[in-house]
Design a protein around this motif. Structure first.
Motif, PDB file in Angstrom:
ATOM      1  N   ARG A1423       0.854  -1.181   0.000  1.00  0.00           N
ATOM      2  CA  ARG A1423       0.000   0.000   0.000  1.00  0.00           C
ATOM      3  C   ARG A1423       0.892   1.232   0.000  1.00  0.00           C
ATOM      4  N   ILE A1424       0.306   2.399  -0.316  1.00  0.00           N
ATOM      5  CA  ILE A1424       1.036   3.659  -0.341  1.00  0.00           C
ATOM      6  C   ILE A1424       0.308   4.641   0.561  1.00  0.00           C
ATOM      7  N   VAL A1425       1.053   5.276   1.471  1.00  0.00           N
ATOM      8  CA  VAL A1425       0.501   6.243   2.419  1.00  0.00           C
ATOM      9  C   VAL A1425       1.162   7.585   2.143  1.00  0.00           C
ATOM     10  N   PRO A1426       0.404   8.618   1.837  1.00  0.00           N
ATOM     11  CA  PRO A1426       1.019   9.928   1.558  1.00  0.00           C
ATOM     12  C   PRO A1426       1.570  10.575   2.821  1.00  0.00           C
ATOM     13  N   THR A1427       2.653  11.294   2.652  1.00  0.00           N
ATOM     14  CA  THR A1427       3.277  12.052   3.728  1.00  0.00           C
ATOM     15  C   THR A1427       3.572  13.454   3.187  1.00  0.00           C
ATOM     16  N   PRO A1428       3.901  14.404   4.031  1.00  0.00           N
ATOM     17  CA  PRO A1428       4.255  15.735   3.518  1.00  0.00           C
ATOM     18  C   PRO A1428       5.438  15.660   2.552  1.00  0.00           C
ATOM     19  N   GLY A1429       5.183  15.922   1.297  1.00  0.00           N
ATOM     20  CA  GLY A1429       6.234  15.923   0.284  1.00  0.00           C
ATOM     21  C   GLY A1429       6.523  14.590  -0.349  1.00  0.00           C
ATOM     22  N   GLY A1430       5.905  13.514   0.096  1.00  0.00           N
ATOM     23  CA  GLY A1430       6.218  12.218  -0.473  1.00  0.00           C
ATOM     24  C   GLY A1430       5.258  11.144  -0.019  1.00  0.00           C
ATOM     25  N   PHE A1431       5.807   9.940   0.276  1.00  0.00           N
ATOM     26  CA  PHE A1431       4.936   8.840   0.686  1.00  0.00           C
ATOM     27  C   PHE A1431       5.740   7.805   1.460  1.00  0.00           C
ATOM     28  N   LEU A1432       5.005   6.945   2.163  1.00  0.00           N
ATOM     29  CA  LEU A1432       5.521   5.732   2.789  1.00  0.00           C
ATOM     30  C   LEU A1432       4.859   4.538   2.123  1.00  0.00           C
ATOM     31  N   ALA A1433       5.608   3.443   2.005  1.00  0.00           N
ATOM     32  CA  ALA A1433       5.028   2.250   1.389  1.00  0.00           C
ATOM     33  C   ALA A1433       5.788   1.019   1.853  1.00  0.00           C
ATOM     34  N   PRO A1434       5.118   0.077   2.537  1.00  0.00           N
ATOM     35  CA  PRO A1434       5.784  -1.202   2.849  1.00  0.00           C
ATOM     36  C   PRO A1434       5.890  -2.060   1.592  1.00  0.00           C
ATOM     37  N   SER A1435       7.026  -2.719   1.429  1.00  0.00           N
ATOM     38  CA  SER A1435       7.254  -3.556   0.255  1.00  0.00           C
ATOM     39  C   SER A1435       7.264  -5.018   0.644  1.00  0.00           C
ATOM     40  N   ARG A1436       7.161  -5.863  -0.360  1.00  0.00           N
ATOM     41  CA  ARG A1436       7.179  -7.300  -0.100  1.00  0.00           C
ATOM     42  C   ARG A1436       8.561  -7.791   0.315  1.00  0.00           C
ATOM     43  N   HIS A1437       9.582  -6.951   0.203  1.00  0.00           N
ATOM     44  CA  HIS A1437      10.900  -7.307   0.715  1.00  0.00           C
ATOM     45  C   HIS A1437      10.986  -7.185   2.231  1.00  0.00           C
ATOM     46  N   GLY A1438       9.982  -6.535   2.847  1.00  0.00           N
ATOM     47  CA  GLY A1438      10.014  -6.353   4.290  1.00  0.00           C
ATOM     48  C   GLY A1438      10.635  -5.041   4.715  1.00  0.00           C
ATOM     49  N   ARG A1442      10.570   4.947   2.043  1.00  0.00           N
ATOM     50  CA  ARG A1442      10.352   6.348   2.392  1.00  0.00           C
ATOM     51  C   ARG A1442      10.917   7.197   1.259  1.00  0.00           C
ATOM     52  N   GLU A1443      10.043   7.936   0.603  1.00  0.00           N
ATOM     53  CA  GLU A1443      10.472   8.727  -0.552  1.00  0.00           C
ATOM     54  C   GLU A1443       9.934  10.149  -0.430  1.00  0.00           C
ATOM     55  N   ARG A1444      10.699  11.067  -0.969  1.00  0.00           N
ATOM     56  CA  ARG A1444      10.275  12.461  -1.090  1.00  0.00           C
ATOM     57  C   ARG A1444      10.270  12.821  -2.567  1.00  0.00           C
ATOM     58  N   TYR A1445       9.145  13.374  -2.989  1.00  0.00           N
ATOM     59  CA  TYR A1445       9.072  13.815  -4.379  1.00  0.00           C
ATOM     60  C   TYR A1445       9.632  15.227  -4.477  1.00  0.00           C
ATOM     61  N   GLN A1446      10.640  15.370  -5.303  1.00  0.00           N
ATOM     62  CA  GLN A1446      11.307  16.661  -5.467  1.00  0.00           C
ATOM     63  C   GLN A1446      11.047  17.175  -6.866  1.00  0.00           C
ATOM     64  N   CYS A1447      10.481  18.353  -6.968  1.00  0.00           N
ATOM     65  CA  CYS A1447      10.223  18.978  -8.264  1.00  0.00           C
ATOM     66  C   CYS A1447      10.725  20.405  -8.205  1.00  0.00           C
ATOM     67  N   PRO A1448      11.862  20.704  -8.812  1.00  0.00           N
ATOM     68  CA  PRO A1448      12.375  22.077  -8.779  1.00  0.00           C
ATOM     69  C   PRO A1448      11.447  23.028  -9.515  1.00  0.00           C
ATOM     70  N   SER A1449      11.520  24.295  -9.126  1.00  0.00           N
ATOM     71  CA  SER A1449      10.640  25.290  -9.742  1.00  0.00           C
ATOM     72  C   SER A1449      10.962  25.505 -11.197  1.00  0.00           C
ATOM     73  N   ALA A1450      12.247  25.367 -11.574  1.00  0.00           N
ATOM     74  CA  ALA A1450      12.643  25.535 -12.978  1.00  0.00           C
ATOM     75  C   ALA A1450      13.494  24.351 -13.380  1.00  0.00           C
ATOM     76  N   ARG A1451      13.124  23.701 -14.447  1.00  0.00           N
ATOM     77  CA  ARG A1451      13.866  22.547 -14.935  1.00  0.00           C
ATOM     78  C   ARG A1451      14.964  23.007 -15.889  1.00  0.00           C
ATOM     79  N   ALA A1452      16.103  22.316 -15.829  1.00  0.00           N
ATOM     80  CA  ALA A1452      17.214  22.661 -16.713  1.00  0.00           C
ATOM     81  C   ALA A1452      16.915  22.291 -18.148  1.00  0.00           C
ATOM     82  N   SER A1453      16.248  21.184 -18.355  1.00  0.00           N
ATOM     83  CA  SER A1453      15.938  20.725 -19.707  1.00  0.00           C
ATOM     84  C   SER A1453      14.755  19.783 -19.613  1.00  0.00           C
TER      85      SER A1453
END
Length: 1509
Positions: A1423-1438, A1442-1453
């Motif tokens: 399952r996926i649980v949202p968190t401030p800026g990202g999410f938590l998710a337990p995997s079948r590996h045990g 824990r991930e943070r989604y990063q999106c800069p305001s201006a992309r280089a390309s």
């Protein structure tokens, strides 16, 4: 490329050379330049020149003193003599070059000399322009003409200017100036397109380096040169884009290079006619049948390589039929040193030569996949029956043949290898020894070499040179010896031919030391021998320029010409290069040419003389300084010269060595050489800090050369560096191989893999791992593209149980067997191949072809050296695992079709040397030595056999039929000894059987759960299992027995009466058990089940579950154990995983949570994970993620079916199989530990049924409980002292929901199994929102304005809940495992996180459907649980992702998140224009991803398609 201007008045030319082409750039100023005299003039040409000087006695005397006649040259010639000591020319004496030039011009006018001969007496400038511009190779050449306005007037004012040619007395050389004017006129008339005018303003100090005018002059020239270079580079890139994508230029250049080398090696070849005839006869005899590769072996210098090159030119003639000849001299070029590149090049070349489809990119990128492709390619070539293939490989220095070569060549495919003495020993090659030439043939070769060099010998010289011939005619010794003797003129004493090959190499080194000094010779030969792959000329001159000892020897008697710059004089290198001659090999490498010592003898001697003791570390240290760029970019280096009284701090002007030339192009020369030299220089601290400890270096090396080259470098350094952390990095990279092969080796993927695997060790390993993790985090912070950033370790770490993942290009895997003694894993495939993996090296050693159907049985015997395979094609084959040869082929006697019953028993009796196979219809035995059929017993069609066993003691063959009849047969003759009916089992059919050799039993399992012990004396019932027995397994020593039935396994221990139940604990699984193996010491048992999990149980702890290992993502498990390693595979995947049972609990790592139900639910702060306890689902385990241990256990009255966490309310909901709902309060808030006090909600009235699912509304005030046809909606409110639950509202959907999501109101959004999406607001008729298939998962945005649903076929849709309209439709197609597993909205409802069944997670914009990021996780998310800026998710590996989604305001390309993803297609369609436009405007105002400012209304209808092949 470095631009160096030697002197501004004449010419500065630089050569940018690729194999097969030359790019020249020249600056033509106002000097004609010097005309150096030639070193050799033929006698006829000499007489013509001498005749023109008869009227000038002084010039004639100068010519006579400068040249001496060599009567041994053919034709006779005159050689330039070195000036006598103390000899000097007066200021009025004519220059020798000018004298020869004037005489050549007069002779040319009289017709005595040709234009080509006359050109030898011109200046260097005119000669170079004749070759590069005025000749046929003008393409790609650029000439800059310097123009100084009114130069003649300025020359009258300044008579001392060096801008023009001047005579020795200082006067203007008008003759040279006239020649220059003629030359410029010829250039303008012949090729005006290559001329570039370079106007220069007049300045009196134009040629003064200290003046600003000179700097401006050089800056302007460099700007023009760079612009021209850029133009030519762009032209070449366009030409490369127009070429065929699978015909790389490097391959054609490498083929051309090897053909040129072959022509050089074959030049001067003599003798060996008898050997060539024998080889041709052998090739013709074996052309139509399978045969062994041929090996030509001989000592160094005996001419084995030359013989192979002669065979390349005479292949078709020797075979007597059309043949395609492929030649590779391994190590002779850059591509031929890398095994993967060689293999890929051969596959490409063979496909081109035979008109076959090219290899796919996915195969070319993986070394393990190239080996099976080559084997299949050779079989396809063999089946063409028109042309033969002659594959010639020179493998110097290799003790064994390359593992990718076939052990047995198919018909019309011939493999010939050239190797050193004693190499490639074994019975899988046919050796041909190549000895020295007889004395007569050696004399013939000697005369041939002299003839090719245009020389002869007088009787005295011939006697001196031939003194060594009776010792044996080694061609290498002859060539090395004559390299010095051939330069001896008739007026010099002859050098005796050395008696031994090494003596010849020592003699050549001594000759070079005498002529060029021991210091320079040692530096040049030592640097070439120390270099890993060789040095280019520019690199070698730079290396000599930073060598203080060499510069001290060079400037011993004269001072440097500059006070700012100190360089090695290039003329000294040119002279040494000329004397090295053919001993200097030129190897194309990545667009340049590297120099190396062309003889293995010379390289060996150079190492002995110049790289012994401390000289080795010193030489490698100088090379390390150069490739690290320590003395580039203007960095000055102190040196004390003999004639200078104080140290000088001078710039060496060496080329800079950046790591990256651009964002995607790395400095391959630095990547290849620097680690090697730092290691051998003993500078391990610098190696660990700046190379192996640099994330930028690891990424650059991996992206430039591939993962295998990066691992090779780490493997090269690991034995010499005392750093355990290096092994962690190497293993982390090895574990990352599946992701890097799937997604492509780019920096973002590599940083993610390393950080997510090494983050566990960041604090405890501060030397290497900690800095690497910090560098990865810094790179993520500066990354200009949207990324998912790991916040903790969540991929399987190095040092854990996962040891390796092997991938191949074959179909699914159908059989596994280990050769523990040889450290080999034998894999049988569905398409009939047998792949042999070297587990220690993690590479394929053999791909055994012979079967035409699925390989369903494998057995290794003969101490791990042989394997027996059985296939659906009704054949059994015996293979030699070391050589890969097929030793026996046994015909089973059945028809080759699917109707023929497959074998279910295969045994090897090494005592009687027999092979026995059993199927439903027959039992067959063959001799293991000869393959002779011993007997074949046919079963009764009305009562077929269902299990059999070949017992060794007592010697007997037992069969059990469908009706329970036991047959006892002779294992030697197959005669029937007796029949009887089972007494302990009635009315059951056998389902499986396994022999217990130590006790002489056959253990048989039956259809109704009976397990019986059958022997020659009788039978007895061992146990009655609850269900039919699926399979039986015994340990290696027959002391343990495992019986699998349904979802459980029982374990039995052997005793005097048979077996008894070892433990009352039942090894219970979540799905049907498919395979099991015992551990190395019988203290473990490993099982595989259909839920794609591999589980490890402890027998010493009464069946306790030790570890849950995620399998290959597909059911159909196979297990095989070899020592402490266990391999797992399945029939629908070409990959297999290997686990190390000794590393189940690595020290210093938190243990993964052992969830196997797929119900793991994290707390919203990630401190705890809740899941049903393995083996006892009536308990909920509370797992502390940081500590890696069970923190608490919650009791339930019946098994737990589903779990849900309410973060804000601090509640844990548990749905039970009885239909009840338990509500636990979390102590200390949402992330706390649950209390044992529980609130229980009984099931609804009616027939009891399990609670199938729980779903919580985004506001957490409504909970949905799914009971099949009924759904209850509860209002939830937090305590105190306990939570309050409202009155349940029962809803009756039209069909049981597959997925559901509650809304405030209360309302219910659900998707039934029949498909579609419905909204149910109150008891009544649901409102349909969409058609189509069922949705596997549903989620609602936190503002309850949108809903998202994912289907198992890869579809993902977004709905506007206010209007009920679908706004976005996303479809995903993949060749792996399509479909959406789970999804959720981000907390701001602008993103959708989707967990896919292909074990990846993707991030989508909820505003316009743009794919923002994608990441491969190696495991499915529960399952996926949202968190401030990202999410938590337990995997079948045990592990908790824990991930943070990063999106800069201006992309280089612009970035395509899936641009390297293999075989995947995403399609996004906008279905609601107005809603999307409004959302886009809102996003633009908010400045979030997906916004694009003001849009034209037509642009709202968009479709984003990413196709990746």
């Amino acid at each position: 490329m470095r631009v160096q201007i030697d002197w501004p008045g004449c010419i500065s030319s630089s050569v940018w050379q690729r194999p097969g082409e030359t790019k020249r750039r020249a600056l033509v100023g106002d000097q004609y330049g010097p005309s150096p005299p030639p070193t050799r003039i033929e006698e006829k040409e000499w007489e013509a020149l001498r005749a023109q000087l008869t009227s000038r006695p002084r010039d004639l005397d100068l010519l006579s003193r400068s040249y001496g006649r060599d009567a041994d040259a053919r034709p006779p010639c005159y050689l330039l003599q070195p000036p006598a000591p103390g000899e000097a020319h007066g200021p009025e004496e004519a220059d020798l070059g000018s004298v020869l030039h004037a005489a050549a011009q007069d002779a040319h006018r009289l017709g005595l000399l040709s234009q080509e001969q006359c050109g030898r007496y011109r200046s260097v400038l005119e000669r170079e322009l004749e070759l590069g511009v005025l000749g046929p190779a003008a393409e790609g050449t650029t000439v800059f003409l310097r123009e100084i306005p009114e130069l003649d007037r300025h020359l009258l004012d300044e008579c001392s200017l060096r801008l023009v040619d001047r005579r020795p007395d200082g006067c203007l050389d008008e003759e040279a100036q006239a020649r220059l004017r003629v030359l410029k006129a010829r250039l303008a008339a012949a090729h005006p397109e290559v001329l570039k005018a370079h106007p220069v303003a007049w300045s009196r100090d134009l040629v003064n380096p200290a003046n600003k005018a000179h700097s401006r002059y050089l800056l302007g020239l460099a700007g023009q040169l760079v612009a021209r270079l850029n133009h030519q580079v762009l032209e070449r890139l366009r030409a490369g884009e127009a070429a065929s994508p699978w015909e790389p230029t490097w391959l054609l250049e490498d083929i051309r290079h090897h053909l040129n080398l072959a022509a050089e090696h074959a030049r001067g070849f003599c003798g060996r006619r008898e050997l060539l005839a024998d080889l041709g006869r052998r090739l013709r005899e074996t052309d139509g049948v399978p045969h062994l590769p041929l090996v030509l072996r001989g000592p160094p210098g005996v001419g084995v390589t030359a013989l192979l090159c002669v065979l390349a030119g005479a292949g078709s003639r020797l075979l007597g039929r059309p043949a395609v000849v492929v030649l590779r001299l391994l190590g002779a070029s850059g591509p031929s040193r890398d095994g993967r590149v060689v293999l890929a090049g051969l596959c490409r070349q063979l496909c081109l030569a035979f008109g076959l489809p090219p290899p796919p990119p996915a195969i070319l990128q993986a070394r393990a996949r190239l080996v099976p492709f080559l084997r299949e390619l050779l079989l396809s070539i063999s089946a063409r029956r028109f042309e033969s293939l002659l594959l010639l490989l020179d493998v110097p220095g290799l003790p064994q043949a390359p593992h990718w070569l076939p052990a047995l060549c198919p018909p019309r495919v011939h493999v010939l290898l050239a190797a050193g003495p004693g190499a490639l020993n074994g019975d899988h090659q046919e050796p041909w020894e190549v000895g020295p030439l007889p004395a007569a043939k050696a004399c013939e070769m000697l005369q041939g070499l002299l003839g090719a060099a245009g020389r002869t010998l007088d009787p005295g010289q011939e006697a001196a040179l031939g003194a060594g011939l009776p010792h044996g005619g080694h061609p290498g010794r002859l060539r090395l010896g004559l390299q010095e003797a051939g330069d001896c003129a008739s007026f010099c004493a002859a050098t005796p031919l050395p008696a031994e090959p090494l003596e010849a190499a020592h003699q050549l080194c001594a000759h070079l030391e005498r002529r060029h000094g021991p210091v320079l010779t040692a530096a040049v030969l030592g640097s070439l021998a120390a270099a890993r792959f060789g040095l280019s000329e520019a690199e070698l001159k730079d290396v000599l320029s930073v060598d203080d000892e060499v510069l001290g020897a060079v400037y011993r008697e004269w001072t440097p010409p500059s006070r700012e710059v100190l360089r090695f004089p290039p003329l000294l290198w040119v002279r040494l290069r000329r004397d090295l001659g053919t001993s200097l090999a030129r190897r194309p490498w990545g667009g340049c040419t590297l120099l190396a010592l062309g003889s293995s003898l010379l390289e060996r001697v150079a190492r002995e003389r110049y790289l012994a003791g401390p000289d080795k570390a010193k030489r490698h240290g100088i090379l390390a300084d150069f490739f690290s760029g320590a003395w580039s970019q203007g960095t000055k280096k102190l040196i004390t010269l003999p004639l200078m009284g104080k140290p000088l701090n001078l710039d060496r002007k060496v080329a800079p060595q950046p790591l990256w030339f651009s964002e995607e192009v790395g400095n391959e020369r630095k990547l290849e050489e620097l680690p090697f030299h730092l290691l051998h220089a003993g500078r391990t601290q610098e190696l660990m800090g700046e190379v192996l400890g640099s994330l930028d270096w690891l990424c650059c090396r991996g992206m430039s050369g591939g993962l295998d080259t990066l691992l090779d470098d780490l493997g090269l350094c690991a034995p010499h560096v005392d750093c355990p952390e290096l092994e962690l990095v190497r293993e982390a990279l090895e574990l990352s191989r599946p992701a890097l092969e799937l997604r492509g080796l780019e920096k973002g993927v590599l940083c993610t893999e390393l950080l997510a695997r090494l983050h566990f060790f960041a604090a405890s390993h501060p030397v290497l791992v900690g800095p690497l993790c910090q560098q990865a985090q810094s790179w993520f912070r500066l990354c200009p593209n949207p990324m998912l950033v790991p916040l903790a370790g969540f991929l399987q770490p190095p040092g854990g149980p996962l040891w390796a993942t092997f991938t191949g290009c074959h179909k699914g895997i159908s059989a596994l067997a280990w050769s523990v003694e040889e450290s080999l894993l034998v894999v049988g495939t569905l398409d009939g191949f047998i792949v042999v993996w070297d587990v220690a090296e993690r590479q394929v050693t053999h791909v055994l072809a012979g079967h035409s159907g699925e390989v369903h049985h494998l057995q290794v015997f003969a101490q791990g050296t042989q394997a027996l395979s059985a296939s659906r094609d009704q054949t059994l084959r015996v293979w030699e695992l070391r050589s890969g040869r097929e030793r026996l082929s046994l015909w089973g006697g059945g028809a080759q079709d699917a109707a023929e019953p497959r074998l279910w028993s295969l045994q090897v009796d090494e005592t009687r040397r027999a092979v026995c196979s059993a199927s439903v219809s027959k039992v067959t035995a063959w001799s293991l030595d000869t393959g002779e059929l011993l007997f074949r017993i046919l079963s009764d069609p009305a009562d077929p056999w269902l299990c059999a066993a070949h017992l060794v003691s007592p010697a007997s063959l037992l069969t059990v039929s469908e009706q329970g009849v036991v047959g006892r047969w002779s294992p030697a003759s197959g005669q029937l000894r007796g029949k009887r009916r089972l007494s302990c089992v009635r009315g059951e059919a056998p389902t499986c059987g396994v022999p217990v050799q130590t006790q002489g039993w056959l253990v048989a399992g039956f259809s109704q759960g009976s397990v019986a012990l059958v022997s020659t004396e009788g039978d007895s019932l061992l146990e009655k299992l609850p269900e039919a027995v699926r399979f039986l397994v015994v340990s290696e020593d027959d002391s343990f027995l495992a019986a699998a039935f349904g979802r459980s396994v029982w374990v039995f221990l052997a005793d005097a009466q048979g077996f008894r139940r070892f433990t009352d604990t039942e090894l219970e699984h979540e799905a049907v058990v498919e395979a099991a193996v015992f551990g190395p010491e019988n203290n473990l048992i490993v099982t595989a089940s259909r839920d794609r999990l591999v589980q490890v149980w402890s027998l010493s702890e009464q069946g306790a579950l030790l570890a849950v290992l995620e399998g290959l993502g597909s059911p159909g498990g196979l297990l095989a154990r070899g020592g402490a390693l266990v391999a797992a595979a399945c029939r629908v995947s070409s990959s297999l995983r290997v686990w190390d049972l000794s590393r189940l609990a690595p020290p210093g790592l938190p243990a993964p949570f052992p969830d196997r139900s797929g119900l793991a639910t994290p707390s919203h702060d990630g401190r705890f994970v809740y899941f049903p306890r393995p083996g006892d689902k009536t308990k909920v385990s509370v797992w502390d993620v940081a500590q890696g241990e069970e923190q608490a256990v919650l009791d339930a009255p019946s098994p737990v079916c589903c779990l849900e966490v309410a973060a804000r309310a601090g509640l844990l909901f548990a749905g039970l199989a009885s239909g009840a709902l338990l509500v636990f309060t979390l102590v200390g808030g949402p992330g706390g530990e649950p209390e044992q006090d529980v609130l229980c909600l009984p099931p609804p009235a009616g027939p009891p049924g399990p609670l199938l699912g729980l779903a919580l509304a985004p506001s957490e005030d409504t909970l949905a409980l799914a009971y099949g046809a009924a759904v209850l909606l509860l209002e939830v409110a937090p305590g105190p002292p306990c939570p309050r639950l409202g009155v349940p509202l029962e809803l009756r959907p039209t069909a049981p929901p597959v997925s559901l999501a509650p809304l405030a109101g209360p309302r219910l959004l659900y998707s039934p199994a029949a498909g579609g999406l419905f909204l149910l607001a109150e008891p009544g008729t649901p409102k349909p929102l969409a058609d189509g298939g069922p949705l596997a998962c549903l989620c609602v945005s936190h503002g309850e304005q949108m809903a998202a649903g994912g289907a198992s076929d890869g579809g993902l849709r977004l709905w506007d809940l206010e209007s009920g309209a679908c706004t976005l439709s996303i479809h995903y197609q993949s060749s792996y495992c399509p479909g959406v597993q789970n999804l959720c909205f981000s907390l701001d409802d602008k993103l959708v996180f989707a967990g896919m069944r292909d074990r990846s997670v993707t991030v989508w914009s909820a505003l316009d459907g743009s794919l923002l990021a994608s990441q491969f996780l190696h495991a499915e998310l529960t399952r996926i649980v949202p968190t401030p800026g990202g999410f938590l998710a337990p995997s079948r590996h045990g592990y908790l992702v824990r991930e943070r989604y990063q999106c800069p305001s201006a992309r280089a390309s612009p970035q395509v998140p899936l641009r390297h993803f293999q075989k995947a297609v995403w399609m996004v369609k906008s279905l609601q224009r107005r809603g999307l436009a409004a959302a886009g405007d809102r996003g633009a105002r908010d400045g979030e991803p997906g916004s694009s400012g003001q849009r034209d209304p037509k642009s709202n209808k968009r479709s984003q398609v990413c196709l990746l092949v």
